[in-house]
Write a protein that holds these residues in place. Structure first.
Motif, PDB file in Angstrom:
ATOM      1  N   THR A  92       0.838  -1.185   0.000  1.00 60.22           N
ATOM      2  CA  THR A  92       0.000   0.000   0.000  1.00 60.22           C
ATOM      3  C   THR A  92       0.878   1.241   0.000  1.00 60.22           C
ATOM      4  O   THR A  92       2.057   1.196  -0.361  1.00 60.22           O
ATOM      5  N   SER A  93       0.301   2.367   0.431  1.00 59.29           N
ATOM      6  CA  SER A  93       1.078   3.599   0.516  1.00 59.29           C
ATOM      7  C   SER A  93       2.197   3.492   1.548  1.00 59.29           C
ATOM      8  O   SER A  93       3.175   4.234   1.480  1.00 59.29           O
ATOM      9  N   HIS A  94       2.072   2.576   2.508  1.00 61.19           N
ATOM     10  CA  HIS A  94       3.177   2.364   3.453  1.00 61.19           C
ATOM     11  C   HIS A  94       4.441   1.961   2.692  1.00 61.19           C
ATOM     12  O   HIS A  94       5.531   2.484   2.945  1.00 61.19           O
ATOM     13  N   THR A  95       4.292   1.028   1.778  1.00 63.90           N
ATOM     14  CA  THR A  95       5.425   0.591   0.957  1.00 63.90           C
ATOM     15  C   THR A  95       5.853   1.693  -0.005  1.00 63.90           C
ATOM     16  O   THR A  95       7.049   1.955  -0.184  1.00 63.90           O
ATOM     17  N   LEU A  96       4.893   2.331  -0.638  1.00 63.23           N
ATOM     18  CA  LEU A  96       5.198   3.397  -1.589  1.00 63.23           C
ATOM     19  C   LEU A  96       6.081   4.463  -0.959  1.00 63.23           C
ATOM     20  O   LEU A  96       7.040   4.942  -1.583  1.00 63.23           O
ATOM     21  N   ARG A  97       5.799   4.838   0.288  1.00 56.85           N
ATOM     22  CA  ARG A  97       6.519   5.928   0.947  1.00 56.85           C
ATOM     23  C   ARG A  97       7.771   5.481   1.687  1.00 56.85           C
ATOM     24  O   ARG A  97       8.603   6.324   2.029  1.00 56.85           O
ATOM     25  N   ALA A  98       7.913   4.186   1.942  1.00 51.97           N
ATOM     26  CA  ALA A  98       8.985   3.735   2.839  1.00 51.97           C
ATOM     27  C   ALA A  98      10.153   3.073   2.139  1.00 51.97           C
ATOM     28  O   ALA A  98      11.232   2.947   2.738  1.00 51.97           O
ATOM     29  N   ASN A 119       9.708  -0.768  -6.683  1.00 49.43           N
ATOM     30  CA  ASN A 119       8.654  -0.486  -5.705  1.00 49.43           C
ATOM     31  C   ASN A 119       7.311  -0.437  -6.423  1.00 49.43           C
ATOM     32  O   ASN A 119       7.045   0.462  -7.218  1.00 49.43           O
ATOM     33  N   LEU A 120       6.455  -1.410  -6.130  1.00 46.81           N
ATOM     34  CA  LEU A 120       5.120  -1.477  -6.718  1.00 46.81           C
ATOM     35  C   LEU A 120       4.037  -1.109  -5.712  1.00 46.81           C
ATOM     36  O   LEU A 120       2.863  -1.414  -5.920  1.00 46.81           O
ATOM     37  N   GLY A 121       4.429  -0.462  -4.613  1.00 47.07           N
ATOM     38  CA  GLY A 121       3.447  -0.025  -3.634  1.00 47.07           C
ATOM     39  C   GLY A 121       2.543   1.045  -4.221  1.00 47.07           C
ATOM     40  O   GLY A 121       2.974   1.878  -5.008  1.00 47.07           O
ATOM     41  N   ALA A 122       1.279   1.037  -3.816  1.00 46.60           N
ATOM     42  CA  ALA A 122       0.297   1.984  -4.362  1.00 46.60           C
ATOM     43  C   ALA A 122      -0.638   2.443  -3.259  1.00 46.60           C
ATOM     44  O   ALA A 122      -1.128   1.625  -2.472  1.00 46.60           O
ATOM     45  N   GLY A 123      -0.865   3.741  -3.204  1.00 47.30           N
ATOM     46  CA  GLY A 123      -1.772   4.272  -2.203  1.00 47.30           C
ATOM     47  C   GLY A 123      -3.180   3.733  -2.368  1.00 47.30           C
ATOM     48  O   GLY A 123      -3.737   3.749  -3.455  1.00 47.30           O
ATOM     49  N   GLY A 124      -3.756   3.252  -1.272  1.00 53.06           N
ATOM     50  CA  GLY A 124      -5.115   2.729  -1.316  1.00 53.06           C
ATOM     51  C   GLY A 124      -5.242   1.323  -1.853  1.00 53.06           C
ATOM     52  O   GLY A 124      -6.356   0.831  -2.032  1.00 53.06           O
ATOM     53  N   ALA A 125      -4.126   0.640  -2.109  1.00 55.11           N
ATOM     54  CA  ALA A 125      -4.198  -0.714  -2.671  1.00 55.11           C
ATOM     55  C   ALA A 125      -4.832  -1.672  -1.662  1.00 55.11           C
ATOM     56  O   ALA A 125      -4.505  -1.657  -0.478  1.00 55.11           O
ATOM     57  N   THR A 126      -5.732  -2.486  -2.149  1.00 55.34           N
ATOM     58  CA  THR A 126      -6.332  -3.529  -1.330  1.00 55.34           C
ATOM     59  C   THR A 126      -5.549  -4.831  -1.512  1.00 55.34           C
ATOM     60  O   THR A 126      -4.633  -4.918  -2.340  1.00 55.34           O
ATOM     61  N   VAL A 127      -5.954  -5.843  -0.762  1.00 52.35           N
ATOM     62  CA  VAL A 127      -5.321  -7.148  -0.930  1.00 52.35           C
ATOM     63  C   VAL A 127      -5.545  -7.663  -2.349  1.00 52.35           C
ATOM     64  O   VAL A 127      -4.646  -8.235  -2.972  1.00 52.35           O
ATOM     65  N   GLY A 128      -6.738  -7.428  -2.893  1.00 49.86           N
ATOM     66  CA  GLY A 128      -7.011  -7.842  -4.266  1.00 49.86           C
ATOM     67  C   GLY A 128      -6.147  -7.105  -5.273  1.00 49.86           C
ATOM     68  O   GLY A 128      -5.685  -7.689  -6.257  1.00 49.86           O
ATOM     69  N   ASP A 129      -5.919  -5.811  -5.042  1.00 54.52           N
ATOM     70  CA  ASP A 129      -5.037  -5.052  -5.932  1.00 54.52           C
ATOM     71  C   ASP A 129      -3.618  -5.617  -5.901  1.00 54.52           C
ATOM     72  O   ASP A 129      -2.950  -5.730  -6.931  1.00 54.52           O
ATOM     73  N   MET A 130      -3.152  -5.965  -4.703  1.00 54.80           N
ATOM     74  CA  MET A 130      -1.813  -6.549  -4.591  1.00 54.80           C
ATOM     75  C   MET A 130      -1.727  -7.874  -5.324  1.00 54.80           C
ATOM     76  O   MET A 130      -0.737  -8.162  -6.007  1.00 54.80           O
ATOM     77  N   ALA A 131      -2.771  -8.682  -5.190  1.00 50.56           N
ATOM     78  CA  ALA A 131      -2.783  -9.970  -5.885  1.00 50.56           C
ATOM     79  C   ALA A 131      -2.728  -9.775  -7.394  1.00 50.56           C
ATOM     80  O   ALA A 131      -2.045 -10.515  -8.109  1.00 50.56           O
ATOM     81  N   MET A 132      -3.430  -8.761  -7.892  1.00 55.00           N
ATOM     82  CA  MET A 132      -3.427  -8.492  -9.320  1.00 55.00           C
ATOM     83  C   MET A 132      -2.023  -8.105  -9.785  1.00 55.00           C
ATOM     84  O   MET A 132      -1.572  -8.532 -10.848  1.00 55.00           O
ATOM     85  N   GLN A 297       9.440 -16.016  -4.543  1.00 53.98           N
ATOM     86  CA  GLN A 297       9.754 -16.329  -3.150  1.00 53.98           C
ATOM     87  C   GLN A 297       9.219 -15.203  -2.276  1.00 53.98           C
ATOM     88  O   GLN A 297       9.652 -14.053  -2.402  1.00 53.98           O
ATOM     89  N   PRO A 298       8.270 -15.495  -1.379  1.00 48.32           N
ATOM     90  CA  PRO A 298       7.661 -14.428  -0.586  1.00 48.32           C
ATOM     91  C   PRO A 298       8.533 -14.005   0.592  1.00 48.32           C
ATOM     92  O   PRO A 298       9.199 -14.822   1.229  1.00 48.32           O
ATOM     93  N   VAL A 299       8.514 -12.721   0.871  1.00 50.36           N
ATOM     94  CA  VAL A 299       9.124 -12.160   2.067  1.00 50.36           C
ATOM     95  C   VAL A 299       8.115 -11.180   2.650  1.00 50.36           C
ATOM     96  O   VAL A 299       7.660 -10.265   1.956  1.00 50.36           O
ATOM     97  N   LEU A 300       7.740 -11.366   3.901  1.00 48.00           N
ATOM     98  CA  LEU A 300       6.807 -10.453   4.547  1.00 48.00           C
ATOM     99  C   LEU A 300       7.547  -9.220   5.042  1.00 48.00           C
ATOM    100  O   LEU A 300       8.666  -9.318   5.559  1.00 48.00           O
ATOM    101  N   LEU A 301       6.918  -8.075   4.878  1.00 46.31           N
ATOM    102  CA  LEU A 301       7.518  -6.807   5.294  1.00 46.31           C
ATOM    103  C   LEU A 301       6.574  -6.107   6.259  1.00 46.31           C
ATOM    104  O   LEU A 301       5.437  -5.791   5.913  1.00 46.31           O
ATOM    105  N   LEU A 302       7.057  -5.854   7.473  1.00 51.67           N
ATOM    106  CA  LEU A 302       6.290  -5.136   8.481  1.00 51.67           C
ATOM    107  C   LEU A 302       6.906  -3.752   8.641  1.00 51.67           C
ATOM    108  O   LEU A 302       8.076  -3.626   9.023  1.00 51.67           O
ATOM    109  N   LEU A 303       6.126  -2.726   8.328  1.00 51.62           N
ATOM    110  CA  LEU A 303       6.614  -1.357   8.336  1.00 51.62           C
ATOM    111  C   LEU A 303       6.045  -0.595   9.529  1.00 51.62           C
ATOM    112  O   LEU A 303       4.947  -0.902  10.003  1.00 51.62           O
TER     113      LEU A 303
END
Length: 374
Positions: A92-98, A119-132, A297-303
């Motif tokens: 989401t925007s957390h990733t976009l800005r960080a 960086n493919l983070g996007a403001g307002g992205a939902t889980v479905g948007d991320m999956a897309m 390969q997934p990596v979880l990111l906690l911001l």
């Protein structure tokens, strides 16, 4: 005596000219007064009607694929323009800005690793948007493609089916996230008027996401990569991308610094991250399954954010599956001094200086994961 007027009588002709045989000024009309809640009920019915129409349009847009210009449109265009990378940050925007990919790649090189980030983070992205977005990432050309993702989006209740590409729920239920918005407002120490403002903004944003006008009249018009995104590989600092809403959030954040610095506020954020429930892990685990299904390969990111449903979901996923690769920089790790305005633009997004520190730490930890083969 019969007082009924004949059909052609002057009385009937006069009534017809007046347009009605009903006495609008009769005793009942003169004594009727609307109740004190009549206006409120009327406005509530109007609001419910508009919301139902919006949800109906939302469903129709989803069925007919009328959403070319959602929150991830510029990142889809960026992905097509830039081509393959080794590390993709989806969020989401957390990733976009960080996450500044240039600094991530520099830190990787300094630690003895190689990698090209996007960086493919996007403001307002939902889980479905991320999956897309995840579905569009090409993983066949590289030996190892890391997809680093937040644990979810701004809204809840979207994880079902995301683990299977053929059942991607690409569009959110527009009502689930209101509780999250209210909870976030309470944790920010805001009064009910501020909280109501956030809810109204959230509803307006959701209705705006239907993009019906764009779909009908401007299809593809916004599928352009902003020069800023190309220069910075998708990263945009909030200071460089301000709009009226962002400036308002920033001003509110600066006014609330004293309240946000109270120990109880951070304790609430820590408590949210300490919650444990398999349901809270659903979004993060669904995204992990999605990435694996696509060959990444997934990596979880906690911001760090004062209230982050994504971080809560990721922390719960790690509790259930501790073997998952993760970079845990959530707010309870005290990576950045919250709410220092040098590092935070508002309570949910970091400023440029915060992104500099986080991006270097992300690169260092990614290199450590690569070296251990996780």
């Amino acid at each position: 005596m019969n007082t009924t007027s004949e059909p052609g009588s002057p009385e009937r002709r006069e009534a017809a000219c007046n347009g009605s045989l009903i006495d609008l000024d009769g005793p009942a009309a003169r004594h009727w007064r609307p109740g004190p809640g009549a206006l409120a009920r009327f406005l509530l019915l109007i609001a419910i009607g508009l919301l139902l129409v919006g949800v109906g349009v939302d469903r129709l847009a989803a069925v007919l694929d009328w959403r070319p210009d959602g929150p991830t449109s510029d990142k889809l265009a960026l992905l097509q323009a830039v081509g393959a990378a080794d590390i993709y940050f989806v969020g989401t925007s957390h990733t976009l800005r960080a996450v500044d990919p240039t600094l991530v790649d520099q830190a990787l090189a300094e630690q003895g690793c190689q990698g090209h980030s996007l960086n493919l983070g996007a403001g307002g992205a939902t889980v479905g948007d991320m999956a897309m977005l995840i579905d569009q990432i090409e993983t066949g050309s590289a030996s190892q493609v890391l997809v680093v993702t937040e644990g979810g989006g701004f809204r809840a209740g979207q994880a079902e089916g995301l683990g299977r590409p053929e059942n991607a729920e690409r569009h959110a239920d527009g009502l689930d996230y209101l509780a999250i918005t209210l909870a976030g407002g309470r944790s920010n120490g805001e009064d009910w008027i501020d909280g109501l403002g956030h809810v109204l903004d959230a509803v307006a944003a959701d209705l705006g996401r239907h993009r019906l006008h764009d779909a009908l009249f401007e299809r593809g018009a916004r599928q352009q990569v902003r020069p800023m995104l190309l220069r910075a590989a998708g990263y945009v600092a909030p200071e460089d991308d301000e709009n009226a809403a962002a400036r308002q959030r920033h001003a509110q954040f600066l006014r609330s610094l004293a309240a946000l610095a109270r120990p109880g506020i951070l304790a609430q954020a820590r408590a949210a991250l300490a919650q444990r429930s398999p349901a809270l892990a659903a979004q993060a685990l669904a995204l992990v399954a999605r990435i694996r299904a696509g060959g990444g390969q997934p990596v979880l990111l906690l911001l760090p954010a004062q209230f982050s449903p994504a971080a809560v979901s990721a922390r719960n996923a790690l509790a259930l599956a501790p073997e998952l690769p993760a970079i845990d920089l959530a707010i309870d790790r005290d990576i950045l001094p919250f709410p220092d305005p040098d590092y935070f633009y508002d309570s949910g997004h970091v400023a440029r200086q915060g992104a500099i520190r986080l991006s270097r730490m992300i690169g260092e930890q990614l290199c450590a994961l690569l070296k251990t083969g996780r």
